[in-house]
Motif scaffolding. Structure first.
Motif, PDB file in Angstrom:
ATOM      1  N   THR A   5       0.742  -1.234   0.135  1.00  0.00           N
ATOM      2  CA  THR A   5      -0.094   0.027  -0.230  1.00  0.00           C
ATOM      3  C   THR A   5       0.999   1.314   0.209  1.00  0.00           C
ATOM      4  O   THR A   5       2.141   1.278   0.435  1.00  0.00           O
ATOM      5  CB  THR A   5      -0.777  -0.054   1.306  1.00  0.00           C
ATOM      6  N   GLU A   6       0.518   2.477  -0.232  1.00  0.00           N
ATOM      7  CA  GLU A   6       1.093   3.565  -0.349  1.00  0.00           C
ATOM      8  C   GLU A   6       1.543   3.886   1.006  1.00  0.00           C
ATOM      9  O   GLU A   6       2.661   4.276   1.428  1.00  0.00           O
ATOM     10  CB  GLU A   6       0.230   4.879  -0.661  1.00  0.00           C
ATOM     11  N   GLU A   8       2.495   1.529   3.466  1.00  0.00           N
ATOM     12  CA  GLU A   8       3.496   0.792   3.626  1.00  0.00           C
ATOM     13  C   GLU A   8       4.918   1.225   2.894  1.00  0.00           C
ATOM     14  O   GLU A   8       5.959   1.056   3.307  1.00  0.00           O
ATOM     15  CB  GLU A   8       3.178  -0.717   3.190  1.00  0.00           C
TER      16      GLU A   8
END
Length: 95
Positions: A5-6, A8
């Motif tokens: 994800t962004e 992460e």
């Protein structure tokens, strides 16, 4: 392999201050003293890419190497990209 994800990616990039995330990839530009040094680093990086079976989108203009990493099969940035980014950082630090 699942894409991060962004959030992460942003967290992982804390360990890679010279890298940025945009357009579903992580990017960096590395400036060398001259074309020969740039091309030499590219050659060393190419061996790591083969060993990891993961290849960057990259280009160089004279002494600047531009690199973009994403895992196309996963549709985004994965651990493979961060593994290759770390290998690239290790090679560049040797110079």
């Amino acid at each position: 392999m699942k894409a991060f994800t962004e959030k992460e990616i942003t967290e992982k990039l804390k360990n890679f201050p010279e890298w940025e995330f945009y357009d579903d990839a992580i990017h960096t530009e590395i400036e060398f003293g001259n074309f020969k040094d740039c091309f030499s680093a590219m050659s060393r990086i190419a061996f790591e890419c083969e060993a990891l079976n993961h290849h960057p989108d990259w280009s160089n203009t004279y002494n600047v190497l531009s690199i973009s990493l994403s895992t196309h099969d996963a549709g985004g940035v994965t651990q493979k990209d961060f593994d290759l980014a770390q290998a690239i950082e290790n090679i560049v630090e040797e110079d």
